[in-house]
Enzyme design. Structure first.
Site, PDB file in Angstrom:
ATOM      1  N   GLU A   7     -15.506  18.067 -18.701  1.00  0.00           N
ATOM      2  CA  GLU A   7     -14.235  17.167 -18.359  1.00  0.00           C
ATOM      3  C   GLU A   7     -12.950  17.139 -19.306  1.00  0.00           C
ATOM      4  O   GLU A   7     -12.016  17.168 -19.035  1.00  0.00           O
ATOM      5  CB  GLU A   7     -15.088  15.768 -18.315  1.00  0.00           C
ATOM      6  CG  GLU A   7     -13.873  14.831 -18.027  1.00  0.00           C
ATOM      7  CD  GLU A   7     -14.308  13.423 -17.097  1.00  0.00           C
ATOM      8  OE1 GLU A   7     -15.139  13.796 -16.280  1.00  0.00           O
ATOM      9  OE2 GLU A   7     -13.610  12.853 -16.796  1.00  0.00           O
ATOM     10  N   ASP A 105     -18.029  14.275 -16.527  1.00  0.00           N
ATOM     11  CA  ASP A 105     -18.718  13.071 -16.554  1.00  0.00           C
ATOM     12  C   ASP A 105     -19.462  12.624 -15.229  1.00  0.00           C
ATOM     13  O   ASP A 105     -19.112  12.886 -14.178  1.00  0.00           O
ATOM     14  CB  ASP A 105     -17.582  11.811 -16.653  1.00  0.00           C
ATOM     15  CG  ASP A 105     -17.267  12.053 -18.364  1.00  0.00           C
ATOM     16  OD1 ASP A 105     -17.653  12.767 -19.137  1.00  0.00           O
ATOM     17  OD2 ASP A 105     -16.367  11.193 -18.469  1.00  0.00           O
ATOM     18  N   TYR A 311     -22.871   7.195 -22.600  1.00  0.00           N
ATOM     19  CA  TYR A 311     -21.805   7.360 -21.782  1.00  0.00           C
ATOM     20  C   TYR A 311     -21.279   5.655 -21.601  1.00  0.00           C
ATOM     21  O   TYR A 311     -22.188   4.839 -21.167  1.00  0.00           O
ATOM     22  CB  TYR A 311     -22.267   7.612 -20.188  1.00  0.00           C
ATOM     23  CG  TYR A 311     -20.640   7.777 -19.523  1.00  0.00           C
ATOM     24  CD1 TYR A 311     -19.930   8.776 -19.828  1.00  0.00           C
ATOM     25  CD2 TYR A 311     -20.865   7.218 -18.435  1.00  0.00           C
ATOM     26  CE1 TYR A 311     -18.712   8.984 -19.195  1.00  0.00           C
ATOM     27  CE2 TYR A 311     -19.354   7.462 -17.564  1.00  0.00           C
ATOM     28  CZ  TYR A 311     -18.447   8.457 -17.973  1.00  0.00           C
ATOM     29  OH  TYR A 311     -17.465   8.692 -17.231  1.00  0.00           O
TER      30      TYR A 311
END
Ligand SMILES: [Zn+2]
Ligand SMILES: [Zn+2]
Length: 931
Positions: A7, A105, A311
């Site tokens: 990402e 992600d 995350y």
């Protein structure tokens, strides 16, 4: 060659480092883009989205006649590269690759970014296998696992993200363009409006209005202090807040020694350990240590990218069984928190705490790597927060010992409470919320004490508090506005667009103006409902229940509805925003209190109000905004020092109103002229006493008025009686106008006021007057034949309805009579009950009862009583006659023929007239019945 697409650059670098097994990674730069190579593998980072969704050519000109704002709703969209260098590089390596792994992600946005990369790869190489690595933390274990068990791209998840992109583009662009143009704004000064943004802005804006209109109420509190062994006890009166001053005073005066302990209660309170962090709770906790929502998320992202925490975008507050809690503790042993870890290990609770939400994509936010303060700098504070929260969720609950003392002072009860932390529990490792002891000395029941101090305090109720950023995020979550990934961004946007400011948040002048205008004219934009609906539809795409194109299509339909609301109000919305945002609304000093008078608007009405409201209620009403928005002009009235006002409407010359106060006085003269006992001299006295309007006058008490303007009580009585009579007519006329407005639209040259003046000339002053007016009279005021009939019929219907209600006909029956065409009491009383019963479906006995009531009130003869039995058997007799069906029955009932007997007794010519049947028909029926 294996191509990995991450990402961001930093993620690409870390993934390369982890997968190389600490082997050598070569970092190079191509066209300004970092490329990480090890063995046969190349890792490249995107910059989030490298393509953007935009409208096709031809929609850039805001003032295009061909493409007005509404046309954006159905405009086609395309994807356009925003990072050409990265796109070029990906496609260059894609051509040579024999495996591509997408490692963006793992959430909707990440999947969409992954799909964009997928499409770039496919455009360059149709054959290469493309897989997907999904992970919740950029750590050695997670990355190794994710790459050893690759999955496929989830196109449904990506489609949900795509739908959001397109929907937000269409809504944002079309609405922003519409509102900005309406308010004549452009360039860097545009007024942005959006699907999530506008309902979010409405919350602080509405709150500010509540605060502004809040009227504080006084209340009183009584407390006393006493002492035991040198320690002070503060006790409060058991009644808490007194809202009545006399009661408070009497309780205060009644508080006397002896002061005796009447009760002592000791207890225990459990203070639960906090639950694992989801995004919202993390933002709330970060706010307590001084982080804005956007900053907290930026730092969390950085910590995640570098492998320190998991995350940070998650809704999950329950640790999944697969999460290796012990392993995390072991990791943390290598940090500054070794001592805390040791404490947790010794005192660990049986099961970690749990919140209410469990989701499968990501675990709650938790630490994943070892960090030092030197390494992280400023970011350390948030890393520490995540670590300590994690430790707290494994720690035992805290416990407090509580104490409650009840005291009696000559019949007045007082209560003192205290508490002491007995078990620190989780508070040992999570020191963010204060745990303050308030310890009470030991006292015994029956013990006498001395009153040291007694206080009666007057306080005021407080308005509701403004929203903090984290509170707003919590409410957004409750209302389903936005997602865990976007909420903080929405708030940041509102701040950067100068719609809200400060901490806690307050709306700016522009923020308030835009919200209020939208609320008044297109409230679907500011209410959360539609956004919630779309939010749910987008969730449904993820599980294949809905399609991307279907949801986008539905959203286009919704937006068309919004434009249906907006477009007719374009001028008003624009004017409202412009007026509210400029300072040109202040008229001058209030004649009553001296504070500023200001033009104010609400929906379609406008008036001049005093800034001293609610202490000063002086106001001057103005014509509705459909006649133009009121603005001040440059002229000033010499006698009142007020700016002149004019009404400005698009496309017509402004309507100069002059000094609003002079206008008001002039207007009142007209009213006063109708009060015969009010002489010019008294009218002048009223002005001198600052009584400017009939409304103000009518409210006076005669004695007060007499004293205030120096007239006799008898004079005052007469004036007030007459004033109230005039006011009554004015009220009736205002009701009448309201009624007329529902059915008669204004036209050029035919304002509602003009119609009303026409009515007045014909002596029509109330709804009752309209009901009994001749159509010709109504037409004289500019109404068409059809409008006059409609208005008259509606008036008759309303007046009759009210009359019938007064007579005692219940609403349910009333509706049935009206639907069957029996509008007035006269209609009902002149029909035969049998006919009424068959036409309305109301039972015969009830109809007879109603008709009797109406007849009594109109002074007409009462109907004959008909029982259900008689009615039913008569009906059977008639139906049995050959040739009699429902429709003939109706005709017969009209004439009061309800059975064989009345049929045979009827005189044929008379019966024919009443029933509407032919004479021969009646005779035929009589013959058939006689057989
Ligand atoms: Zn005032
Ligand atoms: Zn004036």
């Amino acid at each position: 060659m294996h191509l990995i697409i991450a990402e961001k650059n930093i993620a690409a670098q870390r993934i390369a480092k982890i997968l190389s097994g600490n082997g050598k990674v070569t970092a190079t730069k191509e066209g300004g883009v970092h490329v990480y190579t090890f063995g046969d593998t190349i890792s490249i980072g995107l910059r989030g989205h490298v393509v953007e969704v935009d409208f096709i050519e031809g929609y850039t000109n805001w003032r295009s006649q061909e493409h007005p704002p509404r046309s954006l709703i159905d405009a086609d969209t395309i994807k356009r590269p925003t990072e050409p260098a990265i796109v070029k590089l990906i496609q260059k390596y894609a051509k040579k690759a024999n495996r591509v792994t997408i490692a963006t992600d793992f959430d909707t946005e990440g999947e969409l970014i992954g799909k964009e990369a997928y499409e770039l790869v496919r455009a360059a190489n149709t054959k290469v296998p493309i897989d997907r690595a999904r992970f919740s933390a950029i750590t050695k274990e997670e990355i190794t696992r994710a790459f050893s068990e690759p999955a496929q791209l989830d196109f449904d998840l990506a489609a949900a993200g795509e739908a959001r992109q397109v929907v937000d583009l269409i809504w944002g662009a079309s609405l922003t363009r519409f509102i900005s143009l309406a308010a004549k704004r452009g360039g860097g000064n545009i007024l942005s409006v959006g699907r999530v943004q506008s309902p979010t802005l409405a919350m602080p804006a509405d709150r500010e209005r509540e605060i502004e209109s809040f009227v504080p109420e006084p209340y009183w509190e009584i407390s006393l202090t006493t002492e035991k062994d040198g320690e002070t006890i503060l006790a409060r009166h058991a009644s808490g807040r007194f809202t009545n001053k006399e009661e408070a005073q009497s309780a205060y005066e009644g508080t006397k020694e002896p002061l005796v302990v009447t009760d002592v209660k000791e207890g225990k309170r459990v203070d639960r350990a906090p639950t694992p962090f989801d995004t919202t709770q993390f933002i709330v906790a970060a706010a307590r240590i001084g982080y804005s929502a956007a900053n907290a998320m930026r730092v969390a992202e950085e910590l995640y990218m570098n492998g320190f925490i998991s995350y940070p975008r998650t809704d999950n507050t329950i640790y999944p069984p697969s999460l290796h809690l012990e392993g995390i503790l072991t990791t943390l042993e290598k940090t500054k928190f070794a001592k805390d870890v040791e404490w947790v290990r010794r005192n660990r609770r049986a099961k970690p705490t749990e919140g209410k939400k469990s989701s499968t994509d990501h675990p709650p936010i938790h630490p994943t790597g070892v960090a030092t303060e030197e390494q992280l700098g400023e970011n350390w504070k948030l890393y520490e927060l995540v670590v300590r929260r994690f430790l707290a969720t494994l720690s035992p609950d805290a416990e407090w010992a509580t104490m409650r003392i009840e005291l009696d002072a000559s019949g007045q009860t007082y209560i003192a409470t205290g508490s002491r932390l007995t078990e620190a529990g989780w508070r040992t490792v999570y020191p963010y919320s204060e745990a303050k002891d308030s310890i009470l000395p030991v006292v015994k029941k029956g013990e006498g004490l001395k009153i040291q101090d007694l206080n009666l305090e007057e306080k005021q109720t407080q308005p509701p508090p403004r929203y903090s950023q984290s509170k707003l995020i919590q409410v957004m979550e409750e209302l389903g506005l936005g997602t865990k990934s976007t909420r903080h961004e929405v708030i940041q946007k509102l701040i950067s667009r100068k719609y809200i400011e400060g901490n806690p948040l307050r709306p700016t002048l522009v923020g308030k103006a835009v919200t209020e205008s939208l609320e008044a004219h297109a409230c679907t934009i500011t209410r959360p409902d539609m956004t919630q609906k779309l939010e749910q539809a987008m969730e449904a795409i993820k599980v294949k229940e809905k399609s991307r194109d279907g949801v986008i299509g539905d959203s286009r339909k919704m937006l068309h509805q919004v434009f249906d609301e907006l477009e007719p109000n374009e001028a008003v919305i624009g004017q409202e925003i412009m007026d509210q945002t400029d300072e040109e609304l202040t008229i001058g000093p209030c004649p009553v209190c001296g504070k500023d008078l200001r033009i104010r608007r609400k929906g379609g009405s406008q008036f001049i109000g005093c800034n001293g409201y609610p202490d000063c209620t002086f106001n001057i009403s103005l014509p509705g905004t459909m006649w133009g928005s009121a603005v001040r002009t440059k002229k000033v009235c010499e006698s009142h020092n007020l700016f002149f006002v004019s009404l400005v409407a698009k496309g017509s010359r402004p309507w100069e109103m002059g000094c609003p106060l002079c206008q008001l006085i002039e207007q009142q003269k007209e009213h006063y002229a109708k009060i015969s006992s009010l002489t010019d001299a008294i009218a002048q006295k009223l002005l001198d006493a600052k009584i400017f309007s009939l409304y103000d006058l009518a409210r006076f008490d005669p004695t007060v008025l007499a004293k205030k303007i120096g007239i006799s009580k008898k004079q005052a009585d007469t004036i007030l009686r007459e004033a109230n009579e005039v006011l009554d007519i004015i009220r009736k006329r205002s009701e009448c106008k309201k009624f007329m407005k529902q059915f008669i639209p204004p036209k050029r040259g035919r304002s509602h006021t003009k119609v009303m003046n026409g009515f007045a000339e014909s002596g029509i002053n109330s709804v009752e007057d309209i009901a009994s007016a001749a159509i010709e009279c109504l037409k004289k005021t500019g109404l068409s034949e059809e409008e006059a009939h409609t208005l008259k019929n509606e008036a008759i219907s309303l007046v009759s309805k009210n009359k019938l209600k007064d007579i005692g006909i219940p609403a349910v029956s009333l509706k049935k009579y009206q639907e069957a065409g029996f509008l007035t009491p006269e209609d009902i009383v002149s029909a035969h009950p049998a006919y009424l019963a068959i036409k309305t479906g109301i039972s015969i006995e009830t109809v007879v009862k109603h008709v009797t009531l109406i007849a009594q009130s109109l002074g007409k003869p009462e109907p004959v009583k008909i029982s259900k039995k008689v009615f039913d058997s008569g009906k059977n007799e008639l139906i049995a006659i050959p040739g009699v069906g429902e429709s003939t029955l109706e005709h017969l009932y009209r004439a009061g023929i309800i059975d064989k007997k009345t049929l045979l007794a009827a005189e044929p010519v008379q019966a024919a007239k009443l029933t509407g049947l032919s004479k021969d028909h009646v005779k035929k029926l009589q013959t058939a019945a006689g057989v």
